[in-house]
Scaffold this motif. Structure first.
Motif, mmCIF file in Angstrom:
data_model
loop_
_atom_site.group_PDB
_atom_site.id
_atom_site.type_symbol
_atom_site.label_atom_id
_atom_site.label_comp_id
_atom_site.label_asym_id
_atom_site.label_seq_id
_atom_site.Cartn_x
_atom_site.Cartn_y
_atom_site.Cartn_z
ATOM 1 N N GLY A 1 0.822 -1.209 0.000
ATOM 2 C CA GLY A 1 0.000 0.000 0.000
ATOM 3 C C GLY A 1 0.849 1.249 0.000
ATOM 4 N N ASP A 2 0.194 2.423 -0.155
ATOM 5 C CA ASP A 2 0.966 3.666 -0.173
ATOM 6 C C ASP A 2 1.471 4.037 1.221
ATOM 7 N N ALA A 3 1.012 3.339 2.243
ATOM 8 C CA ALA A 3 1.552 3.544 3.584
ATOM 9 C C ALA A 3 2.885 2.822 3.774
ATOM 10 N N THR A 4 3.211 1.882 2.884
ATOM 11 C CA THR A 4 4.450 1.100 3.002
ATOM 12 C C THR A 4 5.571 1.744 2.203
ATOM 13 N N VAL A 5 6.785 1.298 2.468
ATOM 14 C CA VAL A 5 7.955 1.901 1.849
ATOM 15 C C VAL A 5 7.984 1.688 0.337
ATOM 16 N N ASN A 6 7.381 0.607 -0.154
ATOM 17 C CA ASN A 6 7.437 0.298 -1.587
ATOM 18 C C ASN A 6 6.136 0.574 -2.331
ATOM 19 N N GLY B 1 4.709 -2.839 -4.515
ATOM 20 C CA GLY B 1 5.545 -3.784 -3.780
ATOM 21 C C GLY B 1 7.010 -3.659 -4.180
ATOM 22 N N PRO B 2 7.907 -4.566 -3.733
ATOM 23 C CA PRO B 2 7.577 -5.788 -3.000
ATOM 24 C C PRO B 2 7.014 -5.505 -1.614
ATOM 25 N N ASP B 3 6.199 -6.422 -1.124
ATOM 26 C CA ASP B 3 5.461 -6.216 0.110
ATOM 27 C C ASP B 3 6.391 -6.291 1.335
ATOM 28 N N VAL C 1 -0.636 -17.635 12.814
ATOM 29 C CA VAL C 1 -0.552 -16.265 13.324
ATOM 30 C C VAL C 1 0.791 -15.686 12.911
ATOM 31 N N PHE C 2 0.766 -14.579 12.174
ATOM 32 C CA PHE C 2 1.965 -13.977 11.625
ATOM 33 C C PHE C 2 2.106 -12.536 12.122
ATOM 34 N N VAL C 3 3.346 -12.045 12.136
ATOM 35 C CA VAL C 3 3.585 -10.710 12.659
ATOM 36 C C VAL C 3 4.514 -9.944 11.727
ATOM 37 N N ALA C 4 4.264 -8.649 11.587
ATOM 38 C CA ALA C 4 5.138 -7.758 10.828
ATOM 39 C C ALA C 4 5.495 -6.576 11.717
ATOM 40 N N TYR C 5 6.782 -6.218 11.738
ATOM 41 C CA TYR C 5 7.250 -5.035 12.460
ATOM 42 C C TYR C 5 7.628 -4.001 11.412
ATOM 43 N N VAL C 6 6.839 -2.945 11.297
ATOM 44 C CA VAL C 6 6.961 -2.046 10.144
ATOM 45 C C VAL C 6 6.864 -0.584 10.564
ATOM 46 N N THR C 7 7.545 0.246 9.824
ATOM 47 C CA THR C 7 7.372 1.692 9.935
ATOM 48 C C THR C 7 6.560 2.145 8.727
ATOM 49 N N LEU C 8 5.408 2.755 8.985
ATOM 50 C CA LEU C 8 4.463 3.112 7.932
ATOM 51 C C LEU C 8 4.294 4.626 7.836
ATOM 52 N N LYS C 9 3.901 5.068 6.651
ATOM 53 C CA LYS C 9 3.530 6.463 6.427
ATOM 54 C C LYS C 9 2.014 6.603 6.574
ATOM 55 N N THR C 10 1.553 7.820 6.715
ATOM 56 C CA THR C 10 0.104 8.036 6.711
ATOM 57 C C THR C 10 -0.427 7.618 5.341
ATOM 58 N N GLY C 11 -1.392 6.719 5.341
ATOM 59 C CA GLY C 11 -1.909 6.209 4.074
ATOM 60 C C GLY C 11 -2.759 4.983 4.301
ATOM 61 N N GLU C 12 -2.693 4.051 3.343
ATOM 62 C CA GLU C 12 -3.520 2.847 3.399
ATOM 63 C C GLU C 12 -2.689 1.618 3.042
ATOM 64 N N PHE C 13 -3.173 0.457 3.503
ATOM 65 C CA PHE C 13 -2.486 -0.795 3.154
ATOM 66 C C PHE C 13 -3.495 -1.933 3.099
ATOM 67 N N LYS C 14 -3.046 -3.051 2.530
ATOM 68 C CA LYS C 14 -3.800 -4.298 2.552
ATOM 69 C C LYS C 14 -2.828 -5.440 2.836
ATOM 70 N N TYR D 1 25.117 -3.558 5.304
ATOM 71 C CA TYR D 1 24.231 -3.040 4.265
ATOM 72 C C TYR D 1 23.466 -1.812 4.767
ATOM 73 N N ILE D 2 22.911 -1.092 3.817
ATOM 74 C CA ILE D 2 21.947 -0.038 4.108
ATOM 75 C C ILE D 2 20.969 0.003 2.953
ATOM 76 N N ASN D 3 19.687 0.128 3.250
ATOM 77 C CA ASN D 3 18.650 0.171 2.223
ATOM 78 C C ASN D 3 17.985 1.537 2.194
ATOM 79 N N GLY D 4 17.723 2.015 0.989
ATOM 80 C CA GLY D 4 16.967 3.247 0.810
ATOM 81 C C GLY D 4 17.696 4.502 1.239
#
Length: 438
Positions: free
Chosen positions: A164-169, A173-175, A186-199, A373-376
């Motif tokens: 989604g536009d709340a995610t970095v990509n 994607g990639p998701d 039961v799955f977990v994601a640890y994420v930093t998101l922007k104001t926006g939407e996701f699925k 490494y460093i990303n982005g």
């Protein structure tokens, strides 16, 4: 007459000395047919990670008869069976007649031999004995054993992710990945998101995707986008019940030993799915620190007793100044501070802080030793280099601009953009790097 007797005595003394030397030489002639017999404590070894710190295999051998009282040195060879020790891992065993191999060390030998984990593999072992500066004096029999190793890293990956536009990509994607937990489905994601939407979707594809029509925490196939404000979150997805939760979630270091002191903001830890722990590479000063959640004292851990075990609200943790890999294990409430000799970073007029630094710090790849490494990272048109510990004493450039690094080499030219950068120091003799558009 007196001269004649004197000469006779001199000749006798010389002969006696020559005889003595000759006798000594005979006594110290090396027996080049000496042998040693190798035996092992087991013929089939299955290594388990939980047994690290214990002995997995013991090798014993007999003392060779060199013809005199020699003090030999012994070397142990490990190789894949049938390889004739051409690519053997060689270990110094000193001058004893026994060599004990710890679980983790034997597992490392398997990895060096590029043997897949959880795969029973036949190994050949031998012991070589040398005396002084001589070449091989005694070689043992070859002992064959079967060893099964384990993976040093966890694989908690799933085929589910956030898009989604709340995610970095963004929506393409990639998701952002979900990881397995101790609970099935039961799955977990640890994420930093922007104001926006996701699925939530499967396999980076729209064939199977979930949204939340009604914003009630229940998921529907193809449902509405899920709205979110900017922040760092723990997103939990229950595939069995098709429900999800999203909560603000960070872990960090706070204290006068940390870069931002007791007032914070906390030095962030990041989730490491290869070990199911939280980690950070950080330069600490002499002082004290604690772990806390969400930059808030409502939930913090210290170490009462300074024994590596954490207690809710426990004592401050004393720290000696240095660079560290800090690890927080929330599964058993333990932590470690492992000294790191070199912290690697980017420096140059293409980097955020220019040639004067401080350098843009790279992250350690916990799954690949020697890889950073460093990303982005956002770079401007200019030049850069890699250096250790914000100091020019150790720095790498690229004389041929070919991806191979040279100690003190030429600056690396950069065109403005966002990049993923990998510094590969896994082979000391062949340092390399890659730069790719983010």
């Amino acid at each position: 007459m007196k001269n004649i007797v004197s000469k006779i005595l001199s000749i006798m003394l010389v002969c006696l000395a020559l005889y003595s030397c000759t006798t000594d030489d005979v006594d110290t002639v090396l027996n080049d047919t000496a042998t040693t017999a190798l035996s092992t404590s087991a013929s089939d070894v299955v290594l388990l990670k939980e047994n690290e710190g214990t002995t997995a295999l013991t090798l014993n051998w007999t003392e060779p008869d060199y013809g005199y009282n020699a003090i030999p040195k012994y070397t142990v060879y490990f190789d894949v069976a049938g390889n004739n020790f051409q690519n053997a891992v060689i270990k110094d065993a000193g001058n004893t007649l026994e060599y004990a191999v710890a679980t983790e060390n034997l597992n490392t030998i398997l990895q060096t031999l590029e043997i897949e984990p959880n795969t029973p593999t036949a190994l050949d072992l031998k012991v070589v004995s040398t005396v002084g500066t001589s070449q091989v004096a005694a070689v043992s029999n070859t002992e064959a054993i079967t060893v099964t190793g384990y993976a040093n890293v966890l694989d908690l990956s799933t085929n589910w992710g956030l898009v989604g536009d709340a995610t970095v990509n963004g929506w393409d994607g990639p998701d952002m990945p979900f990881y397995q937990t101790s609970e099935a489905d039961v799955f977990v994601a640890y994420v930093t998101l922007k104001t926006g939407e996701f699925k939530i979707r499967q396999d980076n594809s729209w064939d199977v995707n979930y949204g939340d029509t009604g914003a009630d925490g229940t998921l529907e196939a193809g449902g509405d986008n899920i709205k979110v404000d900017a922040g760092t979150y723990k997103v939990t997805f229950n595939q069995g019940t098709l429900t999800y939760t999203i909560e603000a979630y960070t872990w960090g270091l706070v204290g006068d030993a940390t870069p931002n002191g007791w007032d914070g903001p906390d030095t962030p830890l990041t989730y490491d799915p290869t070990s199911d722990q939280w980690r950070a590479i950080v330069a600490l000063t002499a002082g004290e620190m604690k772990f806390r959640r969400n930059n808030d004292w409502a939930f913090n851990y210290g170490d009462t007793g300074n024994d590596g075990s954490l207690e809710d609200g426990g004592d401050n943790i004393p720290v000696t100044a240095g660079n560290y890999l800090v690890t927080l294990n929330l599964n058993d409430l333990t932590y470690t501070l492992e000294p790191i000799e070199k912290l690697w970073g980017l420096v140059g007029d293409a980097t955020p802080n220019g040639w004067d630094g401080p350098d843009t710090l790279l992250s350690m790849d916990y799954a690949q030793e020697g890889v950073w490494y460093i990303n982005g990272v956002s770079l401007t048109t200019g030049e850069m280099k890699f250096r250790a510990n914000n100091d020019w004493g150790i720095n790498y450039g690229d004389d041929g601009n070919d991806g191979n690094l040279d100690d003190g080499g030429a600056n690396i030219p950069i065109t403005a953009g966002n990049y993923n950068i990998v510094l590969d120091l896994s082979d000391d003799s062949n340092p390399m790097y890659t730069i790719s558009a983010n």
